[in-house]
Every structure is written in structure tokens, then in C-alpha cells.
Design a protein around this motif. Structure first.
Motif, PDB file in Angstrom:
ATOM      1  N   PHE A 153      -7.722  -6.092   3.031  1.00  0.00           N
ATOM      2  CA  PHE A 153      -6.324  -6.468   2.806  1.00  0.00           C
ATOM      3  C   PHE A 153      -5.711  -5.636   1.680  1.00  0.00           C
ATOM      4  O   PHE A 153      -4.668  -5.000   1.851  1.00  0.00           O
ATOM      5  CB  PHE A 153      -6.218  -7.957   2.467  1.00  0.00           C
ATOM      6  N   ALA A 154      -6.352  -5.652   0.522  1.00  0.00           N
ATOM      7  CA  ALA A 154      -5.806  -4.951  -0.646  1.00  0.00           C
ATOM      8  C   ALA A 154      -5.766  -3.443  -0.417  1.00  0.00           C
ATOM      9  O   ALA A 154      -4.786  -2.777  -0.773  1.00  0.00           O
ATOM     10  CB  ALA A 154      -6.626  -5.276  -1.890  1.00  0.00           C
ATOM     11  N   GLY A 155      -6.824  -2.903   0.191  1.00  0.00           N
ATOM     12  CA  GLY A 155      -6.864  -1.462   0.457  1.00  0.00           C
ATOM     13  C   GLY A 155      -5.785  -1.035   1.437  1.00  0.00           C
ATOM     14  O   GLY A 155      -5.146   0.007   1.254  1.00  0.00           O
ATOM     15  N   TYR A 156      -5.567  -1.832   2.466  1.00  0.00           N
ATOM     16  CA  TYR A 156      -4.553  -1.499   3.465  1.00  0.00           C
ATOM     17  C   TYR A 156      -3.149  -1.536   2.864  1.00  0.00           C
ATOM     18  O   TYR A 156      -2.347  -0.628   3.065  1.00  0.00           O
ATOM     19  CB  TYR A 156      -4.663  -2.449   4.657  1.00  0.00           C
ATOM     20  N   LEU A 157      -2.854  -2.574   2.097  1.00  0.00           N
ATOM     21  CA  LEU A 157      -1.536  -2.659   1.455  1.00  0.00           C
ATOM     22  C   LEU A 157      -1.340  -1.523   0.461  1.00  0.00           C
ATOM     23  O   LEU A 157      -0.256  -0.929   0.381  1.00  0.00           O
ATOM     24  CB  LEU A 157      -1.361  -4.012   0.766  1.00  0.00           C
ATOM     25  N   ALA A 158      -2.384  -1.194  -0.309  1.00  0.00           N
ATOM     26  CA  ALA A 158      -2.287  -0.089  -1.271  1.00  0.00           C
ATOM     27  C   ALA A 158      -2.055   1.231  -0.546  1.00  0.00           C
ATOM     28  O   ALA A 158      -1.257   2.066  -0.990  1.00  0.00           O
ATOM     29  CB  ALA A 158      -3.547  -0.021  -2.135  1.00  0.00           C
ATOM     30  N   TYR A 159      -2.740   1.430   0.574  1.00  0.00           N
ATOM     31  CA  TYR A 159      -2.566   2.663   1.361  1.00  0.00           C
ATOM     32  C   TYR A 159      -1.134   2.775   1.878  1.00  0.00           C
ATOM     33  O   TYR A 159      -0.498   3.831   1.756  1.00  0.00           O
ATOM     34  CB  TYR A 159      -3.558   2.678   2.529  1.00  0.00           C
ATOM     35  N   ILE A 160      -0.619   1.697   2.469  1.00  0.00           N
ATOM     36  CA  ILE A 160       0.749   1.727   2.996  1.00  0.00           C
ATOM     37  C   ILE A 160       1.750   2.002   1.877  1.00  0.00           C
ATOM     38  O   ILE A 160       2.646   2.842   2.016  1.00  0.00           O
ATOM     39  CB  ILE A 160       1.081   0.401   3.713  1.00  0.00           C
TER      40      ILE A 160
END
Length: 193
Positions: A153-160
Motif C-alpha cells: 500500500f505505502a510503496g504503491y502510493l509513494a510510487y504514484i
């Protein structure tokens, strides 16, 4: 959500600093006050996402017991983003550039001539809903398959957030020479130019 706001604020500060120095700007113009006023609600998108995540947490109680890391969930998130999400995003964005939708919705985003990182999230409410639903596909999928983790979750939001901020700043963050050395990078990221 606070980390997302801090991340965005770092990008805003860096971008305005680079724009004020003027040496590496892509578009050699100053930011107009109208644009600053129009983009002053950049954190609304983060608050809206936080509210929707909270509602999702209430509707799916098992989401409150996520492990820190699950490799299968991280891989599913990456594959879903690289496949169906990017495909659907491309067609959604193309549709938003059609005259009917552009004049009613997406033109608000493109009214910022000298883009800043926060320009990436300046959209009418209907677009925010469409983008949230689209980018929630990997997150929701990992929840229902019980492969979700805090890292995915955190990695995906940070990537976006990172890609949106980098793609809308008014300077090249990634040196062009890197694309000559690693040509496949142009398929993994976009840049302001």
C-alpha cells in the motif's frame, strides 16, 4: 497521509527553488498568481483519498490487520499497475482530452502553463473519483486476495505520488543521459519534457 503531504511539500519546495533559480527550467516563465491560487487546494486530493481509505477500512475490517511485507502482494500490485491500470489510465486520459470531456473537466488541469508538482492533482472532483477508482484496482485486489501488506500500500502510493510530482515539475529530475544508457527507462517513467 501526513507522509504524502510531506512528500508533496518537498517536491513543491524543490520545484519552486529550481524555477526561481531559472537555470534548468523547461518552460522559462514565472508562475502566475492565478495558478498559485487555483492550485492552493492541492492537499484536498490527499484528504479525499484518506477519507476513502478510512471508509474502506470500516467496510473491510481485515484490512486493519495487514502484515508489514508480503512479496506476493507487492508483485501483484506491480503487475496490476503495469498491466491493466496503465492501459486503462492511457484510455481514460485520452478520453479526457476529447473535446466534450476536456472542455468540461480536464481543461482545469491544463490551465496551468508552468507546471508544478502539485499541478498533477489539480482536477475537478469527478476526475479525482475516476483516478481513485483506477489506482485502487491493485490495492483492492490485494485486499480481496489476502495478499495486501503495508509495504504494498505505502510503496504503491509513494510510487504514484513520486511519478506524478516528477512528471509535472518544471525541470528535469532524471538526467537525459540516463535514458541513453538505459533506454528501457522511458517505458517505466515519464518526465516533464
Amino acid at each position: 497521509m501526513m507522509l504524502r503531504m510531506l512528500h508533496d511539500q518537498v517536491w513543491i519546495t524543490l520545484s519552486r527553488h529550481r524555477t526561481s533559480k531559472g537555470k534548468t527550467r523547461i518552460l522559462d516563465k514565472a508562475i502566475e498568481f492565478d495558478q498559485v491560487d487555483r492550485e492552493s487546494n492541492w492537499d484536498d486530493q490527499i484528504l479525499f483519498n484518506g477519507l476513502l481509505f478510512y471508509i474502506g477500512l470500516m467496510l473491510v475490517p481485515e484490512a486493519s490487520q495487514l502484515p508489514i511485507w508480503r512479496t506476493d502482494g507487492v508483485i501483484i500490485t506491480i503487475l496490476l499497475h503495469a498491466g491493466p491500470v496503465e492501459f486503462l489510465y492511457y484510455w481514460l486520459h485520452r478520453a479526457l482530452h476529447h473535446h466534450f470531456l476536456y472542455s468540461r473537466y480536464h481543461s482545469h488541469h491544463h490551465s496551468s502553463i508552468v507546471t508544478e508538482p502539485i499541478t498533477s492533482v489539480i482536477h475537478p472532483f469527478a476526475e479525482h473519483i475516476a483516478y481513485f477508482l483506477l489506482f485502487a484496482i491493485p490495492l483492492y485486489t490485494t485486499i480481496i486476495t489476502r495478499t495486501a501488506s503495508i509495504a504494498s500500500f505505502a510503496g504503491y502510493l509513494a510510487y504514484i505520488d513520486f511519478m506524478n510530482n516528477m512528471g509535472h515539475c518544471n525541470f528535469e529530475f532524471i538526467p537525459n543521459s540516463l535514458f541513453s544508457i538505459f533506454p528501457f527507462l522511458k517505458y517505466l517513467m515519464y518526465t516533464p519534457s
